[in-house]
Each structure stands twice: as C-alpha cells, then as structure tokens.
Design a protein around this motif. Structure first.
Motif, PDB file in Angstrom:
ATOM      1  N   THR B 146      38.643  43.138  35.501  1.00 45.19           N
ATOM      2  CA  THR B 146      38.988  43.250  36.923  1.00 45.19           C
ATOM      3  C   THR B 146      40.423  43.724  37.141  1.00 45.19           C
ATOM      4  OG1 THR B 146      39.394  40.870  36.886  1.00 45.19           O
ATOM      5  CG2 THR B 146      37.318  41.577  37.842  1.00 45.19           C
ATOM      6  N   ASP B 147      41.333  43.431  36.199  1.00 45.01           N
ATOM      7  CA  ASP B 147      42.743  43.782  36.425  1.00 45.01           C
ATOM      8  C   ASP B 147      43.227  44.965  35.585  1.00 45.01           C
ATOM      9  OD1 ASP B 147      42.724  42.597  33.989  1.00 45.01           O
ATOM     10  OD2 ASP B 147      43.894  40.825  34.577  1.00 45.01           O
ATOM     11  N   ASP B 149      43.633  45.401  32.345  1.00 43.59           N
ATOM     12  CA  ASP B 149      44.516  45.191  31.196  1.00 43.59           C
ATOM     13  C   ASP B 149      43.807  45.413  29.858  1.00 43.59           C
ATOM     14  OD1 ASP B 149      42.873  43.019  31.159  1.00 43.59           O
ATOM     15  OD2 ASP B 149      44.466  41.517  30.988  1.00 43.59           O
ATOM     16  N   ASP B 153      37.408  40.140  31.914  1.00 38.64           N
ATOM     17  CA  ASP B 153      37.730  38.982  32.749  1.00 38.64           C
ATOM     18  C   ASP B 153      36.478  38.250  33.205  1.00 38.64           C
ATOM     19  OD1 ASP B 153      40.611  39.558  32.874  1.00 38.64           O
ATOM     20  OD2 ASP B 153      39.950  41.345  33.972  1.00 38.64           O
TER      21      ASP B 153
END
Lengths: 369, 671
Positions: B146-147, B149, B153
């Motif tokens: 979701t972010d 990286d 997640d």
C-alpha cells in the motif's frame, strides 16, 4: 502317391475349404465385434439373429485375446478350453492372464491339474502366477514336492508362488523345513529376496541369502566416481544384464519391458549426478503417475503396481513385468499408495564400481536423436 | 497386524536407504561459479546471455515476473517438497525483488517483498500495479504494497482449496490478458477451485469447477475478472499445463507434460472450451488405453503420441506441436521488437532437455502450425529453465532453478547455504538495459505504455486508459489506425470498452481486412455480452477458416432460434480435412446437438455423404448421426480402418433407439 492317399488328400482339402468357409474376413469380423460389444449382453441375448452372430464371432476368434474379451463381456459359460488356449499362448500378457482368471473363476481345479501334467506346464505355471490369485497355491505346491519333476516347470512354479503373499509364505516354509530341492533353491532365493512383503523378505535374507554382492564396499565419493574412465557399450550390457535388471522395467528405444518411465532420452534430462542418485535412492523422487499402489480386493486378493488408468468404474494396475490387470472399482476393498518407489534400492550392489560408472555413461548417452 | 508390521519395516527401510545419499553436492556456488557456468551456454545468433543474478542473492527461482520499473520479482522454492517439512528455511520461502540500481546489467539490490511458510515453493507470480498475485496451492494470494516501499502490507486470498500443496501439477501463474482479464491454469493435481470462503465455484457455463468429469477433468485453463469473479473454464483434460500465455489477440498458448518418458510433451493453441484429451473422455481411462491401441495398430513412435493424447477420438482438440521428452515450465509470448528473430513468438522453458525455445506459429485453416527453434541452451547439466519474462526494454529474462534434476519432487541442493539459482538476461550483443519512462496521467503517455512488451506495464496502461474512457479515444484511435496488428488489437480492446461507443468500434473491427482483428472483434463482442448473432451472420462465408472457427465458438450455448441454422451454415463450409474447424463446430454444438444436426441435415439434404459431411457426422453427438454412421459402416465402399473410426464415434452418441438400431444393423450387415 497312390490312389488311396490321393483320395484322402482330396478329402482333407475339402475339409480345409469347409473350415475356411466358416471363418469371417478379418475386417468384417472386427466390425462385428465392435458392434456386438457396444450393444452388450442384454441387447444381443434379446435378439436371436444377434445371438447367432455372436456365436460365429466367438468361433472365429478362438485362441485370440478378442475371444477372452468376448467371453468376459458376454459372461459365456463352458469356454474354459478356449480360454486356457489363450492363457498358454500369452502367459505374460493382459489377455492371457485375464483368460486364466476366468478359468480360475469357473472353479474347475481338475482341468488345471490335468493341464499342469501336460507339455505346456511351465507356461501354465507362469500364467497362474501372473494372476496373483492365492487359489493357485494349492494347485502348484504338489509340483515342488516331487523332486524328480522337470526343473523348468519347478522353477516356473517357484516364480509363480512368489507372486502372492500366501505362495511366498509357503516357499519360505519349504526353505525353513529344508524341503526345497537344490534345483529350485537359487531361484527361490532370488525371488523371495525381491518380494514386497518385508517380513518375508527379511526371513528370506537369512534362510536363502543372496549371493555375495559384486560390490558391498562403500562407494567412492561421487566426484571421484564421475571422474573415472567409462565405457558406454559395457554400460549397455550391464543395463540389460539379468542380475542388474534395468531393462526389466525401463525401455530404451523400444528394447526392454514397458513398466517404469522409458529412458530413451534420459541423458538429455539428467546429468550423471542425478542419474546416480536415482539409482542409489529411487524413492527420493518418484515421477508423478509412477507411484506404487497396493490394492486389496473384496475377495481378499491383493494387487501391487502402477495405476495406469483410473477410470470411472475401472482401475488398471500394471504389475512389475508389465502385465496389466483391470479391476472393477466396486470390487476394491482398499487401496493405498506405497511410500517407496517400485524400483528396488540397492541396485548398485549388483555391479562393480566400474560397471556402475559404465552404466552411468551409457545412460548419459541416451539423448534425443 | 499385517499392516502394522509393514509400516514398521517400511519406516526402518526408509531411514536406512535415505542415509548414504543425503550428502550435499560439492559443486562450487556463488557468482564466480555462475559466471563460469555461463560460458557453457549457447544463445541464438546475434544475441548474448548475461548473468543478472545468482545465489546467494536468489535461490531456487520457481517463477518470475518483471514490473514496469524493470525489476525482477522471483518466488523462491527452497522449502521444496520434503524439504518443507521440516522446512530447511524455517522463516519460509521468499518473494524477492531484484534490482539493478547502477545500470551495469547485474542485480545489486534484493528486497524481500514477503516471506512466510504459506508461500513455500509458490509456482506463480503476477505483478499488477501495487498488487501481486501469488499462486501457491492450495491458495491463491493477493499481496498489496500500500505504501510503495517494496514490502507487502496486506495479504488476502483470491481462491482457496485449489490444488495440492507442494505439487508441481497444481496452480500456476496468473497472466494479465489484453481484455483486462486474468488467465491462469492448473495441472491435474489442481482438482477444483473454491472462493475465498471455501465455497465451490460455478463457471459462466454453469458447471461447478472440479475434476469430477462433469464435464471437466484433469488440468484446466481459466479466465476471470481481476477480482476473481466471472470464472470461465477455457480448456480441460491436460496433464500438467504449466502456465498459460496470452497474446494481444487473446489467443492462448500452453505446454503440457506427458507421462514421464513417453516423449509426448506438447504445445497447444488453447481453442476455447476444448477438451484436450489427456484421459479418455467417456471412461477417464489413462494413457495406456491409447498406447495399447497404437501398439495394436503397430504405429510409429511419433504417431503413438497422438493415440496417447486420444487425438483420434471425436471431441479432442489437436495439438500444435509435439516436442518429445521434457519437463516443460514457464511460457510467454514475446511481443517485443528487441529480439527481432523471436518477435511475436511463443517462448517456452523446458527444464528436461534444458532449453528455452521458441515456437514460431502461422495460421493454417482454423488452427496453426509451428516449428521449433532453440533460444538458450547449456551443456551445464544443472541448467533448469523455470520461467521466461519480457522486460520493459524488450530484453528477455530467464529464471534458472538450477539443479541436478527438474524438480519433480526432488532436488539436489538441500540446504540454504549450498542452494543455487540464476537469472539470465538475453538481449542483442552489447545491449544496455533501460526502462522507458512511464507517464500514465495523459492519454498519450498511457497509450505509449500500452505498446510495451512488458505485461506489468501493459496492465498499468490498460487500467489508466480504461479509467479515462472517452478522453483516451483519440489516442487509441491513432494506435488503432497503425500498421502493427498486435498494437491495433490492444487499442481495440480499450476502444470497445468506452461506454456508448462499444458497438461502433467492434463493428469497425469486424470489417477489418486482417483476420486476426476480425477474430479479436468477435472475442470482444462475446466477452462484452453483445448479441453475436448479427456478427456471425456476416461471417458464415468468410474466407478465413479461423474467423469462422471464432464464429462457431461464439455460437456456443447461444439460445437464439437462429443459432442452429447459422451453425449449419458454418458446418457446410467444413473442408473435410481441418480438424481444428471440426472441433470448433463440436464445441459450438455443445448442448444443442440435436437442433444443430437437424439444421445441417435440412441444409445438406441427400448430398451429405462427402468427406466433409462424413466428418460432421463423425463429430456429432446427435442421435440422428447414428443412423448415418450405420449407412457409412455398412457401405461396401468404406474401408476397414474407417469403419472402426465411425464405430468409435458411436460411443459418443448418447443412448438412443437410433444408436441401438445402428449397432444391430452394423453387426448383422457385416455378416
């Protein structure tokens, strides 16, 4: 040639002509069989014309695998002589074994006993063994009691007995009681040391120990082994040697028995390291579809082999040696997959280190042409 | 008691026999060793192979995908088979992202996206934006980053209870199609598909998806929406179809493994809804039945394979090409331009003969013919190509499981410390890797991205353009009016999804001079749920058998009263030779056999007894066909071999008076 003889010859010719008039041209025969089999017993028996056609077909196929199929399919009685004919002709084929099973089912032990006294007895013993039916044990045991009997027959009887647990148990008993004749001792040892019933195998190893191994010393390290000089041609000889037996289960370019995966192109797939492991530890990676199954039938019989067909109502099991047995699923009490490969471990002990290296070389030359 | 004894002895034996061969392999490992072994590789002319990554950075790559940034995603299989219990990697297998940050052509950064025991030896990986679909029987997972990286997640399940864990014949990779749908498959340990809550799934044809022969069995191919809804079973009765590849026209390509040692590996064009004949349709009987028939006929080794796949039974779709012995794995369609000699070809890994090959295919009738050419081979006996994917710059990456064996329930590198695994790049000599800049905010940028040879890029472009709808129409029309049929097909798929303009764009496609575009148009019409009857009407006399094949498939399960007549029109165009076409007609008539056959009989009248007509009779499953079969078989002109073939066809005609009468007539007529 005198006149009398000539007349007799003419009569004979006429007789032959008469017989051939009753045979059916092969193409037509095949078509009739296909159509009748598809109609099935109920519809054929309900129509006198079709019944008559079936009778003709049966006469025309006598002595062939088709005859066995028809007898089975149409549940015909009184065909034992014809069935036995096929069983003796094809003792190691699906059709011959199926014919023998039908004769056994008819429960006429006298017929079998009589045949066992005939000239074709070794073939009969072989096909009786291939049925893997325990009812053959009492039929065959008397032959082993007669030490003066023909050695070929007695050896065939030992091989046949070793195919059922009951038969193998009897062989073991004879060995224990020192009642096995010297002519069959060696073959009994070889057979009993290779059975799948581990308790029997263990006792056989003590009572009838296998001949000292060609190679019971530990193998040199793999890297060293793979560096040794090798001879593919000798490897091929080792492959097909009776006491090593690769060819008894794996075909190479059509040669050998069709049982395990064919190895005609194995050198394109595996390097010598992987080939070596497959020989040393066959159970490490069994190909999907080549797992061994033991199947117990409701009548107590036991079958062991590869499942070659798992159809809706029928299971086909291929035993070591390649004979396929088809059983109705409704007749099966239990089936269990073996954790071990059907391929025996310890094959490296049946050859010298040099022969093992040669065998690896031979296998690695088997490539796509 | 007997069994207890067996069990004890068995365990003892297992322990004893396992001992001497558990020794570790003593081959050198690591990058230096990998570079040394790279010298043993042979790559197709004009190309070079370079080492992108090797152990310990990557271990046992089982499958791979490449994202729009050119990063290589790998699912590792260290905890493979018996080495998963207990796991030799206790923290579980990884999904790792490999990246070349300094542009030297080799990975220098590895990010663990996810690690866990539930993804041990996953056999499928599909990167779709920030989501990744991981096929790891019995589950199909969706991981979300979701972010951004590079770490998962969120973990969800898309499907459950599909396939046996740790079995190579279970669920394989998901692939993004040009129609915005997912394509995937499983081999014959796949068994069934269940939804995320464990419920059975009914496909769009109304069948529960399992292998219980109602009607599906063995290995299957599927299509579904991105959320897993709308499941369709596109093909069945494979043995181990390892991955499915989809080209820009929506045509499906697959490999299928034989029963080991039988030299029967095949490549298939997956004609939709077809039965591919691994087991016999009526009884489920295995290969030995076909093999016995072949033996009885004394056929050659090559021809034997056709019996084993039951290709002589009506209702089995032909194979594209037979490739002999093998252990086929990953597959893709190379639609890039960088590897000129391999453009638009199916690229396929076969870990058995240790080769990555191409199968250039050309249309012939309603099917294809293909040849075989090697792309990357090696004399290193540990080279085991497992997957092939195209990067955004058009270079091809190959994942190498690297082992003494092909997997197949065993492996030779049995500890994490001595485990190997390689990723190679294949590109023209001296090619420097690059990643085209991605602009998904404008219609022009997204349309440019849609032309990428990389599927993950195409997914992003597709999603962006589909959201833009009418705003992207002008750019898509420019692509549509170009000369590259595959790019035109990609544009068409999106044009046909612009609300209100669907019919207009599909109509344009159906008038196109390129048969592949007409086929694509028909597929889109079918997928979009348009009434296909008016389209089929246009094409019953089309010059291209492939277009007519597609019409036949479009008519399948169509309830229009006009369908049987149209089917008959298509059947009249059969040439008596094209098995693909005949099978398409069979697929088309499914559940409507009686009406279709009646319409054909009405149309053909007493001129039915031609090579083409006899074929239609042979393939039909209508009771009326039995009557004509009896006529053919009892005809003096019919050859013996042909008679057996028609009698075999009768097996597929359902129980009926016509069938019984036909059989009686044949039995007595032969006397």
């Amino acid at each position: 040639m005198n006149c009398m003889k000539l007349r007799a010859f003419a009569a004979l010719l006429a007789a032959i002509t008469l017989v051939s008039a009753q045979t059916i041209e092969p193409g037509r025969l095949a078509t009739m069989i296909e159509a009748l089999t598809r109609l099935g017993p109920e519809k054929v028996n309900a129509n006198p014309k079709l019944q008559e056609a079936l009778g003709k077909v049966l006469a025309a196929t006598r002595g062939t695998p088709q005859f066995v199929k028809l007898v089975e399919e149409f549940q015909m009685k009184g065909q034992n002589a014809g069935l036995l004919e096929v069983a003796l002709k094809l003792p190691a084929d699906e059709a011959g074994v199926a014919a023998m099973r039908l004769v056994l089912a008819a429960n006429e032990p006298k017929l079998i006993a009589a045949a066992l006294a005939g000239t074709n007895a070794p073939a009969l013993a072989q096909v009786l063994g291939n049925t893997a039916d325990k009812r053959v044990v009492p039929l065959l045991l008397p032959i082993l009691a007669d030490a003066k009997g023909e050695a070929a027959l007695r050896k065939a009887v030992v091989r046949a007995l070793a195919q059922t647990q009951e038969g193998a148990t009897e062989l073991l008993r004879l060995a224990r009681e020192e009642k096995l004749g010297s002519d069959v001792k060696f073959v009994a040892g070889a057979e009993l040391n290779a059975v799948r019933w581990l308790a029997i195998k263990a006792e056989a190893a003590k009572l009838l120990p296998p001949p000292a191994g060609q190679n019971d010393k530990p193998l040199p390290p793999v890297a060293e082994l793979l560096k040794m000089k090798s001879d593919a041609k000798n490897g091929e000889t080792v492959y097909f040697r009776e006491s090593v037996g690769c060819g008894k289960c794996h075909q190479v370019n059509g040669k050998g028995t069709d049982f395990g995966p064919a190895l005609s192109e194995i050198g394109s797939k595996l390097g010598k390291d992987a080939l070596l492991e497959s020989i040393l530890d066959p159970s490490a990676g069994v190909s999907f579809g080549y797992e061994a199954w033991s199947v117990e039938l409701k009548n107590g019989d036991e079958l062991f082999g590869l499942v070659v067909s798992d159809a809706a109502d029928e299971l086909a099991l291929k035993a070591v040696g390649g004979v396929v047995t088809r059983v109705k699923k409704s007749d099966i009490a239990k089936r269990a997959q073996s954790k071990l490969s059907v391929m025996p471990a310890g094959l490296a002990q049946t050859m010298t280190v040099q022969e093992l290296v040669d065998l690896l070389e031979f296998l690695s030359t088997l490539k796509k042409k | 008691m007997k069994h207890t004894l067996h069990a004890i002895a068995l365990t003892a034996l297992l322990a004893a026999s396992a001992l001497p061969v558990q020794a570790q392999h003593n081959r050198p490992t690591g990058r230096a060793a990998a570079l040394e072994e790279l010298k043993k590789m042979t790559v197709a002319e004009g190309l070079e192979v370079t080492l992108f990554a090797s152990e310990p950075m990557v271990l046992n790559p089982a499958c791979m995908d490449i994202d729009s940034r050119g990063r290589i995603w790998v699912a590792e299989g260290a905890n493979y088979r018996k080495w998963s219990n207990p796991p030799i990697r206790p923290e579980g297998d990884r999904i790792v992202i490999l990246e070349d940050t300094n542009g030297d052509g080799a990975a220098d950064k590895a990010t663990t996206f996810y690690q866990g025991l539930e993804i041990n030896n996953a056999l499928g990986l599909c990167v779709l934006g920030n989501k990744v679909i991981v096929s790891c029987s019995p589950n199909i997972f969706i991981f979300t980053d979701t972010d951004g990286d590079g770490k998962a997640d969120k973990k969800e399940v898309l499907f459950t209870k599909t396939g046996q864990a740790q079995h190579d014949h279970s669920a394989h990779s998901f692939v993004f199609g040009p129609d915005g749908k997912l394509y995937w498959n499983f081999g014959n340990s796949g068994k069934a598909v269940h939804d995320k809550d464990g419920n059975p799934i009914k496909d769009r044809a109304g069948n529960i998806i399992n292998d219980s022969r109602n009607p599906y069995r063995q290995g299957m191919v599927f299509r579904c929406n991105l959320d897993g809804s709308g499941m369709e079973t596109l093909g069945w009765n494979f043995r181990n179809n390892y991955e499915v590849a989809v080209d820009s026209f929506g045509t499906l390509w697959q490999s299928d493994n034989d029963d080991d040692g039988n030299k029967g590996v095949r490549i298939n064009y997956v004609m939709e809804y077809g039965n591919f004949g691994y087991t016999e349709e009526l009884t489920g009987a295995g290969w030995s039945t076909g093999w016995n028939k072949a033996k009885a006929k004394g056929v050659s080794e090559d021809e034997k394979v056709s019996y084993q796949w039951h290709l002589f039974d009506p209702g089995v779709v032909p194979n594209l090409i037979n490739t002999g012995q093998g252990s086929p794995t990953g597959i893709c369609v190379y639609e890039g331009t960088l590897l000129t000699a391999f453009q638009n070809q199916v690229i396929h890994c076969d870990a058995g003969p240790r080769t990555v090959r191409a199968y250039p295919a050309t249309r012939t009738g309603a099917g294809y013919k293909a040849t075989i050419k090697d792309l990357l081979t090696s004399s290193d006996t540990w080279y085991r190509p497992a997957d092939a994917c195209t990067a955004p710059d058009g270079s091809l990456y190959i994942a190498d499981w690297h082992d003494a064996g092909v997997g197949g329930h065993n492996m030779a590198d049995r500890s994490v410390t001595n485990m190997t695994g390689r990723i190679y790049r294949v590109a023209p000599k001296g090619h420097k890797s690059s990643v085209p800049k991605l602009d998904l905010n404008t219609a022009a940028g997204a349309t440019a991205a849609l032309q990428s040879p990389n599927l993950a890029t195409r997914y992003l472009a597709w999603a962006a353009l589909n959201t833009m709808q009418g705003k992207a129409e002008a750019e898509l029309l420019t692509l549509w009016s170009g000369s590259d049929a595959r790019q035109r097909a990609r544009a068409l798929h999106l044009l046909a999804r612009i609300k209100g303009s669907e019919a207009k764009h599909i109509a344009a496609a159906l008038k196109d001079t390129d048969a592949d575009i007409r086929i694509t148009g028909l597929r889109i019409a079918r997928e979009r749920g348009l009434d296909v009857i008016p389209f089929v009407k246009q094409f019953t006399n089309d010059d291209s058998a492939a277009v007519r094949r597609e019409c036949a498939i479009a008519l399948r399960h169509n309830t229009s009263p006009e369908a049987p007549k149209l089917w008959a029109q298509l059947a009249l165009k059969h040439d008596g030779q094209d098995r693909w076409y005949l099978e398409a007609l069979g697929i088309s008539a499914d559940k409507n056999e009686v009406a279709c056959f009646a319409a054909w009989q009405a149309a053909v009248g007493d001129k039915w007894n031609t090579a083409a007509g006899r074929d239609i009779v042979w393939r039909s499953r209508a009771p009326q066909a039995a009557t004509l079969i009896a006529k053919i078989v009892t005809d003096k002109e019919t050859k013996a071999g042909e008679k057996a073939r028609y009698l075999r066809a009768l097996d597929f005609v359902p129980k009926s008076k016509e069938k019984d009468d036909a059989l009686a007539a044949i039995a007595l007529g032969a006397l």
